[in-house]
Design an enzyme around this catalytic site. Structure first.
Site, PDB file in Angstrom:
ATOM      1  N   LYS A 136      -2.650  -5.678   4.666  1.00 30.37           N
ATOM      2  CA  LYS A 136      -2.563  -6.236   3.307  1.00 30.37           C
ATOM      3  C   LYS A 136      -2.621  -7.764   3.361  1.00 30.37           C
ATOM      4  CE  LYS A 136       0.143  -2.355   1.630  1.00 30.37           C
ATOM      5  NZ  LYS A 136       1.477  -1.775   1.472  1.00 30.37           N
ATOM      6  N   GLN A 138       7.548  -3.192   1.050  1.00 25.23           N
ATOM      7  CA  GLN A 138       6.984  -2.002   1.706  1.00 25.23           C
ATOM      8  C   GLN A 138       8.012  -0.868   1.782  1.00 25.23           C
ATOM      9  OE1 GLN A 138       3.821  -1.571   2.584  1.00 25.23           O
ATOM     10  NE2 GLN A 138       4.074   0.400   3.588  1.00 25.23           N
ATOM     11  N   ASP A 174       2.785  -3.154  -7.379  1.00 22.61           N
ATOM     12  CA  ASP A 174       2.768  -1.796  -6.825  1.00 22.61           C
ATOM     13  C   ASP A 174       2.791  -0.752  -7.953  1.00 22.61           C
ATOM     14  OD1 ASP A 174       2.604  -1.152  -4.110  1.00 22.61           O
ATOM     15  OD2 ASP A 174       4.604  -1.937  -3.697  1.00 22.61           O
TER      16      ASP A 174
HETATM   17  N1  GUN Z   1       4.410   2.768   1.446  1.00 22.94           N
HETATM   18  C1  GUN Z   1       3.357   3.623   1.449  1.00 22.94           C
HETATM   19  N2  GUN Z   1       2.481   3.289   0.466  1.00 22.94           N
HETATM   20  C2  GUN Z   1       2.994   2.219  -0.158  1.00 22.94           C
HETATM   21  C3  GUN Z   1       2.538   1.420  -1.244  1.00 22.94           C
HETATM   22  O1  GUN Z   1       1.480   1.643  -1.856  1.00 22.94           O
HETATM   23  N3  GUN Z   1       3.343   0.379  -1.584  1.00 22.94           N
HETATM   24  C4  GUN Z   1       4.522   0.132  -0.946  1.00 22.94           C
HETATM   25  N4  GUN Z   1       5.254  -0.894  -1.380  1.00 22.94           N
HETATM   26  N5  GUN Z   1       4.972   0.850   0.054  1.00 22.94           N
HETATM   27  C5  GUN Z   1       4.205   1.892   0.454  1.00 22.94           C
END
Ligand code: GUN
Length: 297
Positions: free
Chosen positions: A53, A97, A120
């Site tokens: 990311k 995350q 998100d």
């Molecule tokens: N863990 C797995 N997928 C995601 C996501 O799309 N966003 C976040 N913040 N954590 C994750």
């Protein structure tokens, strides 16, 4: 028949170029979109997502504020970091995350993120608005899947979409989005989960089958209708001593067997994954635009 592969990397590249152009235009007007990222702990899969990311942000011209906290960091420490990013005008989007270590209350942390920075789409404010079909940040993986269907020319109107998995991150929001009366959606939706009786009977009815259960290769060829569109959201590490890393990535579907039956299929890796990250960049750009236009959402 051998399926056509939906190349998530290629679709993502096209979208990221579109996003980078818009980021540049915005930066020329004095607003550089910014994303604050927090990773708590050392989970290897989470680490590699977060690193991907951050790299993608840099490439798109998005400012990235990267934060790593140890696995034993307290909830207060994490909340203080979220508060700091909530108030930082350089940051338009915040991503914590998931999953978080067990001693931290995930719900409390997600609620602390300002809805207008919730790129998100996990805050109940955005979940509720999405549910009602109102303007909201859409969660990145479901939104990425919708974009893949749209950009691959899949006929979704009236199609029977069967989703395997009911997580808050993928299954539930995706079911809601596919249900909505809009381009690239408008499906009849069935959601299967761990308590579903005779899952195969339902998945065999799918014109569009979406696997998001997090179980390696659980969807076998006998569960798929000839000509179905198969979207594999799963990313599972399975041990493989022939690989340098000691593991390989597989999806939730038995790709090799199902590609002989499906009309379109996404690979793992190189399918949904790159689209998820792309939609995060998209949401961060949208948030920066909202900020510039003085809108709270
Ligand atoms: N863990 C797995 N997928 C995601 C996501 O799309 N966003 C976040 N913040 N954590 C994750």
């Amino acid at each position: 028949m051998s399926a056509q592969i939906i190349d998530g990397k290629e679709l993502a590249k096209t979208m990221r170029e579109e996003i980078a152009e818009e980021v540049k235009k915005l930066a020329d007007q004095g607003v550089v979109p910014g994303l604050g990222v927090v990773l708590v702990g050392e989970d290897p899969a989470s680490k590699s997502y977060v690193t991907a990311k951050e790299k993608a942000c840099e490439k798109a011209g998005i400012y990235s504020d990267d934060n790593r906290l140890p696995a034993d960091a307290s909830e207060e420490e994490l909340l203080a970091l979220v508060d700091r990013m909530n108030e930082d005008p350089k940051i338009h989007g915040i991503l914590v995350q998931l999953p978080l270590p067990k001693h931290i209350d995930e719900e409390k942390v997600l609620l602390r993120i300002k809805p207008e920075k919730d790129v998100d789409g996990f805050h109940p404010f955005n979940v509720g608005r999405m549910m009602l079909g109102q303007k909201a940040f859409l969660p990145c993986t479901p939104h990425g899947v919708i974009q893949m269907l749209l950009r691959s020319g899949v006929q979704t109107k009236g199609a029977h979409a069967v989703i395997v998995g009911r997580s808050n991150i993928v299954g539930k929001p995706l079911a809601n989005l596919l249900l909505q009366k809009a381009e690239g959606r408008n499906c009849t939706v069935t959601v299967c989960h761990s308590a579903t009786k005779d899952m195969g009977e339902l998945t065999r009815q799918a014109d569009i089958l979406i696997a998001a259960a997090g179980k390696p290769e659980m969807i076998t060829a006998d569960m798929v209708k000839d000509g179905a569109v198969v979207i594999d959201v799963g990313v599972n590490r399975v041990e493989d001593s022939s690989k340098k890393k000691g593991y390989r990535l597989v999806g939730d579907v038995d790709f090799e067997a199902i590609k002989e039956k499906a009309s379109l299929i996404t690979p793992v890796p190189g399918g949904v994954g790159p689209m998820t990250i792309t939609m995060l960049l998209y949401n961060t750009l949208e948030s920066a635009k909202n900020h510039m236009n003085g809108s709270s959402k």
